[in-house]
Design an enzyme around this catalytic site. Sequence first.
Site, mmCIF file in Angstrom:
data_model
loop_
_atom_site.group_PDB
_atom_site.id
_atom_site.type_symbol
_atom_site.label_atom_id
_atom_site.label_comp_id
_atom_site.label_asym_id
_atom_site.label_seq_id
_atom_site.Cartn_x
_atom_site.Cartn_y
_atom_site.Cartn_z
ATOM 1 N N LYS A 36 -7.638 -15.502 -49.363
ATOM 2 C CA LYS A 36 -8.649 -16.287 -48.867
ATOM 3 C C LYS A 36 -10.063 -16.156 -49.421
ATOM 4 O O LYS A 36 -10.654 -17.278 -49.770
ATOM 5 C CB LYS A 36 -8.887 -16.221 -47.387
ATOM 6 N N GLU B 298 -6.072 -5.067 -52.281
ATOM 7 C CA GLU B 298 -4.764 -4.813 -52.524
ATOM 8 C C GLU B 298 -4.217 -6.078 -53.490
ATOM 9 O O GLU B 298 -3.506 -5.913 -54.585
ATOM 10 C CB GLU B 298 -3.696 -4.833 -51.446
ATOM 11 N N GLY C 215 -5.608 -16.610 -41.586
ATOM 12 C CA GLY C 215 -4.785 -16.236 -42.834
ATOM 13 C C GLY C 215 -3.120 -16.247 -42.154
ATOM 14 O O GLY C 215 -2.278 -16.646 -42.970
ATOM 15 N N ARG C 216 -2.870 -15.539 -40.909
ATOM 16 C CA ARG C 216 -1.638 -15.789 -40.313
ATOM 17 C C ARG C 216 -1.171 -17.100 -40.027
ATOM 18 O O ARG C 216 -0.069 -17.270 -39.268
ATOM 19 C CB ARG C 216 -1.460 -14.565 -39.378
ATOM 20 N N GLU D 61 -1.473 -8.777 -34.612
ATOM 21 C CA GLU D 61 -3.143 -9.055 -35.101
ATOM 22 C C GLU D 61 -3.820 -9.998 -34.248
ATOM 23 O O GLU D 61 -5.000 -9.822 -34.238
ATOM 24 C CB GLU D 61 -2.971 -9.341 -36.518
ATOM 25 N N HIS E 64 23.698 -2.037 -33.971
ATOM 26 C CA HIS E 64 24.205 -0.761 -34.347
ATOM 27 C C HIS E 64 23.023 0.343 -34.829
ATOM 28 O O HIS E 64 23.090 1.516 -35.604
ATOM 29 C CB HIS E 64 25.054 -0.629 -35.680
ATOM 30 N N LYS F 44 -10.249 -0.635 -44.336
ATOM 31 C CA LYS F 44 -10.662 -1.115 -45.713
ATOM 32 C C LYS F 44 -11.935 -0.663 -46.243
ATOM 33 O O LYS F 44 -11.915 -0.069 -47.322
ATOM 34 C CB LYS F 44 -10.733 -2.874 -45.655
#
Length: 537
Positions: free
Chosen positions: A205, A211, A263-264, A349, A380, A506
């Site tokens: 963004k 990262e 963002g999400r 978030e 399982h 961060k």
Amino acid sequence: MPDPTLDAAWTALIETARRDGQARIVERFAQEPDRLERMRLDAAGLHLDLSKQAWSLEGMEAALTLARTAGVEDRRRALFAGEAVNGTEERAALHPALRAPDGADFRVLGRPVSDEVEQVRQAMRDYAEAVRSGREPGVDGEAIRTVVHIGIGGSDLGPRLVWDALRPLDPAIDLRFVANIDPREMAEALCGLDPRTTLVVVVSKTFTTQETLANAEIARDWLAAGLTAAQAPRHLVGVTTAEDRARAFGCGRVFGFSDWVGGRYSLWSAVGLSCAIGLGWDVFQGLLDGAAAMDRHFLDAPLKANAPVLLAMAQVYNVEGRGRRARTVAPYAHALRRLPAFLQQLEMESNGKGVRRDGTPLVHGTGPVVFGEPGSNGQHAFFQQIHQGPEVVPAEFIVVAHTGGEASQAPLWANALAQMQALMIGKSIDQARAEMVAAGLEPAEAARLAPHRAFSGDRPSTAIVMDRLTPQTLGALIALYEHKTFVEGVLWDINSFDQWGVELGKILARDILNDVRAGAPSAGLDPSTAALMRRLM
């Protein structure tokens, strides 16, 4: 100031939930003959059944009263009107504008934005179709065969979910994702690729995400090693709100989106460019159409027949009324295997907050821990605990009638139905003992084993069913969860559109990296972190 009417609605919900605990879910179908019809609905190609939830009809009505009293309808209007629903950043959160049909008139803080959305969408379509057709080839005229998508968080999880869900078995253009700063993921993504037929799409963004930029630098160097300095930018595309930074980084083409796109919630913007290239524009448009259909349903349907609202109210009822602070999501479709990870970010978030919108401490709870795994794999693994563990964990089952292929899908969805049924009805110690005796076991041994084979039952679940997983139903499913998350934020009076909790780590990571470059921990670092740093250096 306290709102007596709202406080009364919360009290009514919690007291009704306490009374609801006096009867089992399975008993309510006889007590409430219209329960099934009142608690199931269809919306935008999805069928929801909430009749196995723990609430009574009275409990559901108390939850809906709370939704009305808390102002869900007014906040919904504000969301779609482009008002500053993100109060800490004074921004709108107008993701519905991104998937609206051409000719819409969405406005952000009064400013028209639909034309801008359509222009970006057309540019995405033109570029995606040009790459897929070979009209936008690599530097030597060879068609692009692979797209490497670099992002993290909302710039990764949504596109990755969509690609896994809708990708063809043998795609004409493959799509690989890199999010983790661990160099291993980038090495895996680039393995076997040719820079001349590879397109790298960097999504950030602000184009400052640590990262993402670290991974983008590796990819840029890889392109530079295989191409000339003049050729490399053609293979590097930026998606960002910071066009100048992307071009300075070396991106030959940049697609923008606006700061009112969280963002999400950004999958529907140019963040989805890689998917549009890999899947084709018609598929991506179908995704947008499905989400837009859910938007219309959320905006227009009355609360009692509103899929996002009912899904949200069931969760609020479980968290606040019954103290159930975890939820599992089990998609019974291999293609939806990334859905639990996507929902972890979307919900935790968005609503993992400690203060209300005015900055005062929360009065009520916040979103539960979300986890999951595709069915039948999860059966399982952690299903043992949700069946017999002491904590009641509400479950959501996403069931697809036809998942593709020639083999019958009945064994898959039959398992989903059986798990929901087992969670609800359980098995008493007496039943378990009688079954073993009937099978020939000695009564004493049957009595010894019966407690181990008993299930308490009375554990709530919701079913979300679709006939097939199509671009439209996937878009509707994602939008359903987006709006569900928003409604929960309204109920808890929190800002679902900021994420300050990710910032401190961060900042501290930058400080630690500076210490690493300096060769020693700084004087002010705490002893544990300093010792770990020395151990790792």
